[in-house]
Design a protein around this motif. Structure first.
Motif, mmCIF file in Angstrom:
data_model
loop_
_atom_site.group_PDB
_atom_site.id
_atom_site.type_symbol
_atom_site.label_atom_id
_atom_site.label_comp_id
_atom_site.label_asym_id
_atom_site.label_seq_id
_atom_site.Cartn_x
_atom_site.Cartn_y
_atom_site.Cartn_z
ATOM 1 N N ILE A 159 0.836 -1.207 0.000
ATOM 2 C CA ILE A 159 0.000 0.000 0.000
ATOM 3 C C ILE A 159 0.867 1.252 0.000
ATOM 4 O O ILE A 159 0.580 2.226 -0.691
ATOM 5 N N GLU A 160 1.957 1.202 0.741
ATOM 6 C CA GLU A 160 2.880 2.346 0.816
ATOM 7 C C GLU A 160 3.554 2.618 -0.528
ATOM 8 O O GLU A 160 3.790 3.770 -0.887
ATOM 9 N N CYS A 161 3.844 1.580 -1.285
ATOM 10 C CA CYS A 161 4.685 1.711 -2.480
ATOM 11 C C CYS A 161 3.950 1.622 -3.808
ATOM 12 O O CYS A 161 4.583 1.717 -4.857
ATOM 13 N N SER A 162 2.647 1.423 -3.819
ATOM 14 C CA SER A 162 1.981 1.262 -5.111
ATOM 15 C C SER A 162 0.566 1.816 -5.097
ATOM 16 O O SER A 162 -0.043 1.985 -4.047
ATOM 17 N N ASN A 163 0.096 2.099 -6.290
ATOM 18 C CA ASN A 163 -1.302 2.439 -6.511
ATOM 19 C C ASN A 163 -1.934 1.212 -7.141
ATOM 20 O O ASN A 163 -1.514 0.778 -8.218
ATOM 21 N N LEU A 164 -2.917 0.651 -6.465
ATOM 22 C CA LEU A 164 -3.598 -0.536 -6.967
ATOM 23 C C LEU A 164 -4.955 -0.135 -7.513
ATOM 24 O O LEU A 164 -5.673 0.648 -6.895
ATOM 25 N N GLU A 165 -5.321 -0.703 -8.659
ATOM 26 C CA GLU A 165 -6.651 -0.507 -9.207
ATOM 27 C C GLU A 165 -7.335 -1.866 -9.177
ATOM 28 O O GLU A 165 -6.833 -2.843 -9.736
ATOM 29 N N LEU A 166 -8.467 -1.936 -8.466
ATOM 30 C CA LEU A 166 -9.193 -3.192 -8.293
ATOM 31 C C LEU A 166 -10.570 -3.094 -8.937
ATOM 32 O O LEU A 166 -11.151 -2.005 -9.019
ATOM 33 N N ASP A 167 -11.101 -4.237 -9.361
ATOM 34 C CA ASP A 167 -12.465 -4.233 -9.862
ATOM 35 C C ASP A 167 -13.437 -4.346 -8.684
ATOM 36 O O ASP A 167 -13.025 -4.348 -7.526
ATOM 37 N N LYS A 168 -14.731 -4.440 -8.972
ATOM 38 C CA LYS A 168 -15.757 -4.483 -7.922
ATOM 39 C C LYS A 168 -15.599 -5.679 -6.984
ATOM 40 O O LYS A 168 -15.978 -5.616 -5.834
ATOM 41 N N LYS A 169 -15.020 -6.758 -7.488
ATOM 42 C CA LYS A 169 -14.843 -7.970 -6.686
ATOM 43 C C LYS A 169 -13.507 -8.004 -5.957
ATOM 44 O O LYS A 169 -13.188 -8.959 -5.286
ATOM 45 N N GLY A 170 -12.717 -6.950 -6.129
ATOM 46 C CA GLY A 170 -11.433 -6.889 -5.449
ATOM 47 C C GLY A 170 -10.286 -7.521 -6.211
ATOM 48 O O GLY A 170 -9.197 -7.684 -5.682
ATOM 49 N N ASN A 171 -10.517 -7.880 -7.473
ATOM 50 C CA ASN A 171 -9.454 -8.454 -8.301
ATOM 51 C C ASN A 171 -8.571 -7.341 -8.856
ATOM 52 O O ASN A 171 -9.058 -6.276 -9.222
ATOM 53 N N LEU A 172 -7.304 -7.614 -8.946
ATOM 54 C CA LEU A 172 -6.333 -6.637 -9.417
ATOM 55 C C LEU A 172 -6.507 -6.365 -10.905
ATOM 56 O O LEU A 172 -6.538 -7.283 -11.710
ATOM 57 N N ILE A 173 -6.633 -5.082 -11.244
ATOM 58 C CA ILE A 173 -6.710 -4.674 -12.646
ATOM 59 C C ILE A 173 -5.360 -4.117 -13.079
ATOM 60 O O ILE A 173 -4.849 -4.450 -14.129
ATOM 61 N N SER A 174 -4.797 -3.247 -12.254
ATOM 62 C CA SER A 174 -3.476 -2.707 -12.587
ATOM 63 C C SER A 174 -2.746 -2.306 -11.316
ATOM 64 O O SER A 174 -3.352 -2.097 -10.269
ATOM 65 N N ILE A 175 -1.436 -2.220 -11.444
ATOM 66 C CA ILE A 175 -0.593 -1.814 -10.321
ATOM 67 C C ILE A 175 0.473 -0.867 -10.863
ATOM 68 O O ILE A 175 0.996 -1.072 -11.951
ATOM 69 N N GLU A 176 0.729 0.185 -10.103
ATOM 70 C CA GLU A 176 1.731 1.171 -10.502
ATOM 71 C C GLU A 176 2.559 1.521 -9.281
ATOM 72 O O GLU A 176 2.020 1.847 -8.231
ATOM 73 N N ILE A 177 3.868 1.432 -9.408
ATOM 74 C CA ILE A 177 4.751 1.755 -8.298
ATOM 75 C C ILE A 177 4.804 3.267 -8.144
ATOM 76 O O ILE A 177 4.987 3.989 -9.116
ATOM 77 N N LYS A 178 4.638 3.731 -6.921
ATOM 78 C CA LYS A 178 4.690 5.164 -6.650
ATOM 79 C C LYS A 178 6.113 5.666 -6.851
ATOM 80 O O LYS A 178 7.073 5.014 -6.448
ATOM 81 N N SER A 179 6.224 6.839 -7.436
ATOM 82 C CA SER A 179 7.560 7.381 -7.723
ATOM 83 C C SER A 179 8.337 7.683 -6.445
ATOM 84 O O SER A 179 9.551 7.606 -6.434
ATOM 85 N N GLY A 180 7.658 8.013 -5.376
ATOM 86 C CA GLY A 180 8.339 8.338 -4.132
ATOM 87 C C GLY A 180 8.472 7.171 -3.177
ATOM 88 O O GLY A 180 8.657 7.368 -1.982
ATOM 89 N N CYS A 181 8.405 5.950 -3.682
ATOM 90 C CA CYS A 181 8.485 4.767 -2.812
ATOM 91 C C CYS A 181 9.905 4.583 -2.312
ATOM 92 O O CYS A 181 10.762 4.040 -3.018
ATOM 93 N N LYS A 182 10.160 5.021 -1.109
ATOM 94 C CA LYS A 182 11.509 4.962 -0.539
ATOM 95 C C LYS A 182 12.027 3.544 -0.357
ATOM 96 O O LYS A 182 13.174 3.261 -0.671
ATOM 97 N N PRO A 183 11.204 2.593 0.109
ATOM 98 C CA PRO A 183 11.729 1.225 0.292
ATOM 99 C C PRO A 183 12.242 0.589 -0.996
ATOM 100 O O PRO A 183 13.283 -0.048 -1.006
ATOM 101 N N ILE A 184 11.530 0.760 -2.108
ATOM 102 C CA ILE A 184 11.970 0.178 -3.375
ATOM 103 C C ILE A 184 13.216 0.915 -3.868
ATOM 104 O O ILE A 184 14.138 0.300 -4.371
ATOM 105 N N GLN A 185 13.260 2.230 -3.718
ATOM 106 C CA GLN A 185 14.416 2.999 -4.160
ATOM 107 C C GLN A 185 15.656 2.600 -3.371
ATOM 108 O O GLN A 185 16.733 2.474 -3.917
ATOM 109 N N LYS A 186 15.503 2.359 -2.070
ATOM 110 C CA LYS A 186 16.645 1.936 -1.235
ATOM 111 C C LYS A 186 17.124 0.555 -1.639
ATOM 112 O O LYS A 186 18.291 0.249 -1.536
ATOM 113 N N ASN A 187 16.163 -0.296 -2.077
ATOM 114 C CA ASN A 187 16.489 -1.680 -2.389
ATOM 115 C C ASN A 187 17.163 -1.810 -3.757
ATOM 116 O O ASN A 187 17.842 -2.768 -4.015
ATOM 117 N N ASN A 188 16.957 -0.861 -4.635
ATOM 118 C CA ASN A 188 17.530 -0.955 -5.992
ATOM 119 C C ASN A 188 18.897 -0.376 -6.071
ATOM 120 O O ASN A 188 19.346 0.432 -5.403
#
Length: 188
Positions: A159-188
């Motif tokens: 939740i901290e690192c991505s924007n999730l788009e879900l359908d009405k049933k809660g299934n994942l439609i798309s995922i986008e990593i937030k540009s300011g996600c510090k944990p992923i930036q530190k890990n790369n």
């Protein structure tokens, strides 16, 4: 003027995906005339939605979800719906679940070891929890507890690192990593 531009954009998008959508519909209803009719209905739904103001991140998945829902609505209306049709999961290079999976492992590595290792072994390497408990020299109760805690911590990281788009049933439609996600930036 903006609505006309939107409709032109949707027309180009429709031309790009109409054959794949029709093939999908044909696989579900097994009747070419009906597939054409449902395809037209999908097009109308796409046009009606195009100017709604909602941002759609993964247009291909969104269009296939509309086709899927249109098919289910038709089958229900005709009393031909005998069992739940599984949610559509398009297998392509832009598959949202594949993208989410690629996000999960780096985020697991950011968890404290006492949670990351049991989760890695059970959910990624697919070991039974009893096997994980033996390997880590923990009780089964402690192992289950750590895995559950790790899942909660991982969810918070997602939740901290991505924007999730879900359908009405809660299934994942798309995922986008937030540009300011510090944990992923530190890990790369």
């Amino acid at each position: 003027m903006k609505k006309i531009e939107k409709y032109e954009e949707v027309s180009k998008l429709w031309l790009e995906y109409k054959n794949a959508l029709k093939f999908y519909l044909l696989k579900k209803v097994k009747n070419e005339d009906l597939a054409n009719e449902l395809s037209h209905e999908v097009l109308m739904k796409v046009y009606n939605s195009c100017c709604s103001g909602n941002e759609i991140r993964n247009l291909r998945s969104w269009m296939f979800q509309i086709a899927h829902n249109t098919t289910i609505d038709y089958l229900k209306k005709e009393n031909k719906f005998k069992y739940e049709i599984p949610e559509i999961v398009e297998i392509d290079d832009n598959n949202s679940y594949k993208e989410a999976g690629e996000l999960v492992e780096p985020l697991i590595k950011l968890l404290p070891d006492k949670y990351a290792l049991p989760l890695q072994l059970s959910d990624i390497e697919q070991l039974k929890q009893s096997e994980v408990s033996i390997r880590l020299n923990l009780t089964l109760t402690a192992t289950k507890s750590r895995i559950q805690r790790a899942r909660k911590l991982l969810k918070e990281k997602i939740i901290e690192c991505s924007n999730l788009e879900l359908d009405k049933k809660g299934n994942l439609i798309s995922i986008e990593i937030k540009s300011g996600c510090k944990p992923i930036q530190k890990n790369n």
